[in-house]
Design an enzyme around this catalytic site. Structure first.
Site, short mmCIF file in Angstrom:
data_model
loop_
_atom_site.label_atom_id
_atom_site.label_comp_id
_atom_site.label_asym_id
_atom_site.label_seq_id
_atom_site.Cartn_x
_atom_site.Cartn_y
_atom_site.Cartn_z
N HIS A 279 0.83 -1.21 0.00
CA HIS A 279 0.00 0.00 0.00
C HIS A 279 0.86 1.26 0.00
O HIS A 279 0.62 2.19 -0.77
CB HIS A 279 -0.94 -0.01 1.21
CG HIS A 279 -1.81 -1.22 1.26
ND1 HIS A 279 -2.80 -1.45 0.34
CD2 HIS A 279 -1.82 -2.28 2.11
CE1 HIS A 279 -3.40 -2.60 0.61
NE2 HIS A 279 -2.82 -3.12 1.68
N MET A 280 1.89 1.29 0.84
CA MET A 280 2.76 2.47 0.89
C MET A 280 3.56 2.61 -0.40
O MET A 280 3.93 3.71 -0.78
CB MET A 280 3.70 2.39 2.08
CG MET A 280 3.11 2.87 3.39
SD MET A 280 2.36 4.52 3.38
CE MET A 280 3.66 5.53 2.73
N GLY A 281 3.84 1.50 -1.06
CA GLY A 281 4.54 1.56 -2.34
C GLY A 281 3.82 2.44 -3.33
O GLY A 281 4.44 3.11 -4.17
N ASP A 282 2.50 2.48 -3.20
CA ASP A 282 1.66 3.34 -4.05
C ASP A 282 1.52 4.74 -3.46
O ASP A 282 1.67 5.74 -4.15
CB ASP A 282 0.28 2.68 -4.18
CG ASP A 282 -0.76 3.59 -4.80
OD1 ASP A 282 -0.41 4.32 -5.75
OD2 ASP A 282 -1.91 3.56 -4.35
N HIS A 303 -2.20 -0.29 -9.14
CA HIS A 303 -2.42 1.02 -8.54
C HIS A 303 -1.16 1.87 -8.63
O HIS A 303 -1.20 3.04 -9.02
CB HIS A 303 -2.81 0.85 -7.06
CG HIS A 303 -4.20 1.29 -6.75
ND1 HIS A 303 -5.27 0.45 -6.82
CD2 HIS A 303 -4.69 2.48 -6.35
CE1 HIS A 303 -6.37 1.10 -6.48
NE2 HIS A 303 -6.04 2.34 -6.19
#
EC number: 6.5.1.4
Length: 334
Positions: A279-282, A303
């Site tokens: 999630h943080m990668g996005d 995403h």
């Protein structure tokens, strides 16, 4: 005016939110067609419309197409307006996603936002993930800020409330090559307007999964009778970087299994050895507007790939991607 295709890549609301954030930062207007074209209910829904109206309010923007169900929108930002603002989604729409749209513009400006809607709802980051994972990672690039939970809001009732404020700093380049050695795991297990023992049982489920780690595990219990009914748990793992995982309570799912699900997700993320979770990668990508970014992520999601293409529309940036699971991403301003 930039032309944005709302149907490309994952074809969801993130294309609109990223466009709003970057347009407001750069002063570049955009026209988007095919908003949320790949969703079952395409067009602007209450949460997306609230994001548009927040950014319109903060930039004194000229906007057309800002109505429910609209699949086309024009947005031309003007001068940034500082102050304290309150917005209400009117549904259980995610307050976290609205906050994510506004935070880049709020940095080093006297802006505070009170957002009412869903704090812990499916398909979006729980507000505790924003507090325990997102903000600490921003701190690693020199940006601080606060998100305070005033009241929980769960699906379908909503009714939650958060305050977002105090985002400031001198952004610096972020380099996170690996997670490093795990030092501790923290988290919050919450229950609202339901029996208090659920929070403890969710923690028990987490402990069953994470017992293999010989590190402190400190998960707080939060019990409240104010807010719409629901439960959830968010975990954050701390090393050289920070990874997160979460799970929401569901009918028919035991509290222990809610905890086990979050623990299993965190375990899966940690085993990749990457610096940040999927999630943080996005979520970090938008902050390439402030500094160069170089980090490894557990999974290159559609995403993330879509978000990178939106960034390229607004910023002159060099992008280098290696691998997929895990992956390494470099975003460098030209």
């Amino acid at each position: 005016m930039l032309e944005i295709d709302g149907s490309f890549g994952e074809g969801g609301g993130q294309i609109l939110r990223s466009s709003l954030a970057l347009s407001s930062l750069t002063g570049k207007g955009f026209r988007i067609r095919g908003i949320r074209a790949k969703r079952k209910n395409p067009g602007l829904q209450p949460q997306h419309l609230t994001s548009v109206r927040v950014m319109k309010m903060l930039t004194n923007a000229r906007v057309s197409g800002d109505y429910l169900g609209s699949t086309e929108l024009e947005f031309e930002p003007g001068e940034v307006v500082e102050g304290s603002f309150t917005v209400d989604v009117g549904t259980a729409g995610s307050v976290s996603l609205i906050a994510m749209t506004a935070i880049p513009l709020m940095i080093n400006r006297r802006i505070s936002l009170r957002i009412r809607g869903g704090t812990d709802v499916p398909l979006s980051p729980p507000v505790d993930y924003m507090r325990l994972v997102f903000i600490p990672l921003l701190e690693k690039m020199g940006i601080t800020g606060k998100i305070e939970v005033k009241r929980r809001g769960h699906y379908p009732e909503g009714g939650g409330e958060v305050e977002v404020y105090g985002f400031r700093g001198e952004p610096r380049d972020l380099v996170l090559d690996s997670f490093g050695e795990l030092r501790e795991i923290t988290g919050v297990s919450h229950v609202t307007s339901l029996p208090a023992h659920i929070a403890k049982r969710q923690i028990q489920g987490v402990m069953e999964v994470l017992r293999e780690f010989n590190v402190p595990v400190k998960v707080e219990e939060e019990v409240s009778n104010e807010g719409s009914r629901g439960t959830g748990i968010v975990l954050s793992a701390h090393g050289l970087s920070i990874m997160g995982a979460s799970s929401l309570g569901e009918k028919g799912i035991t509290a222990e299994n809610v905890g086990r699900k979050a623990g299993t997700e965190l375990l899966k993320e940690l085993k990749t050895g990457a610096a940040v979770d999927s999630h943080m990668g996005d979520m970090l990508v938008t902050f390439s507007a402030f500094a160069n970014l170089e980090y490894t992520g557990s999974l290159l999601t559609q995403h993330t790939e879509t978000n990178i293409e939106v960034i390229r529309k607004f910023l002159e940036i060099d992008v280098k991607i290696e691998g997929r699971s895990p992956f390494k991403l470099r975003l460098k301003r030209k």
